[in-house]
Scaffold this motif. Structure first.
Motif, PDB file in Angstrom:
ATOM      1  N   ASP A  93       0.806  -1.222   0.000  1.00  0.00           N
ATOM      2  CA  ASP A  93       0.000   0.000   0.000  1.00  0.00           C
ATOM      3  C   ASP A  93       0.839   1.272   0.000  1.00  0.00           C
ATOM      4  OD1 ASP A  93       1.002  -0.259   2.536  1.00  0.00           O
ATOM      5  OD2 ASP A  93      -0.912   0.060   3.574  1.00  0.00           O
ATOM      6  N   PRO A  95       2.833   4.257  -1.632  1.00  0.00           N
ATOM      7  CA  PRO A  95       2.845   4.901  -2.961  1.00  0.00           C
ATOM      8  C   PRO A  95       4.202   4.802  -3.651  1.00  0.00           C
ATOM      9  CG  PRO A  95       2.862   6.539  -1.208  1.00  0.00           C
ATOM     10  CD  PRO A  95       2.612   5.218  -0.552  1.00  0.00           C
ATOM     11  N   HIS A  97       6.022   1.963  -3.469  1.00  0.00           N
ATOM     12  CA  HIS A  97       6.261   0.525  -3.539  1.00  0.00           C
ATOM     13  C   HIS A  97       7.040   0.151  -4.796  1.00  0.00           C
ATOM     14  CE1 HIS A  97       4.437  -3.511  -4.907  1.00  0.00           C
ATOM     15  NE2 HIS A  97       5.479  -3.768  -4.154  1.00  0.00           N
ATOM     16  N   SER A  98       8.163  -0.553  -4.604  1.00  0.00           N
ATOM     17  CA  SER A  98       8.970  -1.032  -5.725  1.00  0.00           C
ATOM     18  C   SER A  98       9.742  -2.266  -5.289  1.00  0.00           C
ATOM     19  CB  SER A  98       9.951   0.044  -6.202  1.00  0.00           C
ATOM     20  OG  SER A  98      10.854  -0.485  -7.154  1.00  0.00           O
ATOM     21  N   LEU A 177     -10.970   0.113  -8.787  1.00  0.00           N
ATOM     22  CA  LEU A 177      -9.943  -0.125  -9.798  1.00  0.00           C
ATOM     23  C   LEU A 177     -10.578  -0.488 -11.138  1.00  0.00           C
ATOM     24  CD1 LEU A 177      -6.974  -0.520 -10.645  1.00  0.00           C
ATOM     25  CD2 LEU A 177      -7.202  -2.907  -9.934  1.00  0.00           C
ATOM     26  N   LYS A 180     -11.667   2.579 -12.805  1.00  0.00           N
ATOM     27  CA  LYS A 180     -10.544   3.356 -13.347  1.00  0.00           C
ATOM     28  C   LYS A 180     -10.025   2.722 -14.640  1.00  0.00           C
ATOM     29  CE  LYS A 180      -8.953   5.241  -8.912  1.00  0.00           C
ATOM     30  NZ  LYS A 180      -7.888   5.191  -7.876  1.00  0.00           N
ATOM     31  N   SER A 244      -4.648  -6.629  -7.284  1.00  0.00           N
ATOM     32  CA  SER A 244      -3.259  -6.639  -7.730  1.00  0.00           C
ATOM     33  C   SER A 244      -3.245  -6.763  -9.249  1.00  0.00           C
ATOM     34  CB  SER A 244      -2.508  -7.811  -7.092  1.00  0.00           C
ATOM     35  OG  SER A 244      -1.148  -7.796  -7.462  1.00  0.00           O
ATOM     36  N   ASP A 258       2.444  -6.375  -9.898  1.00  0.00           N
ATOM     37  CA  ASP A 258       1.807  -5.695  -8.766  1.00  0.00           C
ATOM     38  C   ASP A 258       1.933  -4.183  -8.937  1.00  0.00           C
ATOM     39  OD1 ASP A 258       0.411  -5.554  -6.429  1.00  0.00           O
ATOM     40  OD2 ASP A 258       2.113  -5.950  -5.116  1.00  0.00           O
ATOM     41  N   ALA A 259       1.534  -3.710 -10.111  1.00  0.00           N
ATOM     42  CA  ALA A 259       1.808  -2.334 -10.508  1.00  0.00           C
ATOM     43  C   ALA A 259       0.611  -1.418 -10.279  1.00  0.00           C
ATOM     44  CB  ALA A 259       2.194  -2.290 -11.981  1.00  0.00           C
ATOM     45  N   PRO A 260       0.869  -0.143  -9.937  1.00  0.00           N
ATOM     46  CA  PRO A 260      -0.232   0.829  -9.889  1.00  0.00           C
ATOM     47  C   PRO A 260      -0.721   1.101 -11.304  1.00  0.00           C
ATOM     48  CG  PRO A 260       1.883   1.926  -9.561  1.00  0.00           C
ATOM     49  CD  PRO A 260       2.160   0.450  -9.564  1.00  0.00           C
ATOM     50  N   LEU A 261      -1.992   1.434 -11.434  1.00  0.00           N
ATOM     51  CA  LEU A 261      -2.576   1.643 -12.754  1.00  0.00           C
ATOM     52  C   LEU A 261      -1.844   2.726 -13.559  1.00  0.00           C
ATOM     53  CD1 LEU A 261      -4.744   0.809 -14.751  1.00  0.00           C
ATOM     54  CD2 LEU A 261      -6.268   2.485 -13.676  1.00  0.00           C
TER      55      LEU A 261
END
Length: 272
Positions: A93, A95, A97-98, A177, A180, A244, A258-261
């Protein structure tokens, strides 16, 4: 703050200089920095992570390892940076995250004498999890059942790109999600040109409930149920948070995990 020499003009070169020199003036032995002034140090770490994201990956990794080496001058500093690197780079969670940035930190921490054996057991489990479905490697097979009862596989899909979405039932974050994705210009353009297929996978075992919630998945998507519960049983995908998202290429090689949009949209736009 360290001043970047004027000869470094290019933004990437400046980021790479800071990757290795950002902490030059920081006193790792002063416990105030990780005690009463910890919030200031934490913000400095956040800024550092933001800066190295502009550097080449190998240089960013060297910088992260260098930071941990410097922190070994004091046990309190080492513990502080170990905890916060995990918090910002590993936790799903975050922002920032990598997983790919966290891996060099994890490898260095596993080799450190300042990490006790009990904590290393947990770190080793994290390391093993992060080896699964890494970008550039083949995605693990998924056997799924559709609403019509057909039993299909991920490997059988034929599309230039596959957006793999793991979701739960009645999950507000999942519904948000989906909305979006449905309103993403980059994704819609790829779908319109038949260059992208979206596969939504429910990784749990409640078939009846899954069928009740099928209306949450857009009709243009494929929706699948992990009928063998192999994702859960065999941990073929480590789902630290739901939803995810994975982006795969036509060979089912992982592009983004596991990537953000926004990262998915950026990749699709850049590679138009």
């Amino acid at each position: 703050m360290v001043t970047v020499p004027s000869l470094y003009v290019d933004p990437q070169m400046r980021a790479e200089y800071m990757a290795m020199h950002y902490w030059d003036l920081f006193d790792f032995r002063d416990t105030v920095n990780v005690g009463s002034a910890a919030t200031v140090t934490e913000q400095a770490l956040v800024n550092y992570i933001a800066i190295i994201s502009y550097a080449r990956y190998d240089v960013a990794c060297k910088g992260i390892v260098h930071l941990i080496d410097l922190a070994e001058s004091d046990s309190a500093a080492h513990a502080f940076f170990a905890v916060n690197l995990e918090r910002y780079l590993y936790e799903a969670d975050s922002p920032m995250h990598s997983d790919e940035f966290f891996m060099p930190a994890l490898e260095r921490l596993l080799a450190s004498d300042m990490v006790d054996d009990t904590r290393k057991i947990r770190l080793k489990m994290m390391w093993n999890d992060l080896q699964k479905n890494r970008p550039g490697t083949p995605a693990a097979e998924i056997h799924y059942r559709t609403a019509s009862g057909s039993r299909l596989t991920l490997s059988a899909l034929r599309s230039e790109y596959i957006l793999l979405v793991f979701h739960n039932l009645g999950c507000n974050a999942c519904i948000a999600l989906i909305d979006k994705i449905e309103n993403s210009a980059a994704i819609k353009e790829k779908q319109r040109r038949n260059r992208l297929q979206i596969l939504a996978i429910y990784p749990d075992k409640n078939l009846d409930e899954w069928e009740k919630h099928l209306h949450e998945i857009p009709s243009s998507w494929l929706s699948g149920f992990d009928y063998n519960t192999e994702i859960d049983r065999n941990e073929t995908y480590v789902l630290r948070a739901i939803p995810s998202v994975y982006l795969l290429d036509k060979n089912k090689t992982v592009i983004l995990r596991d990537a953000p949009l926004p990262a998915v949209e950026h990749y699709l736009s850049v590679n138009e």
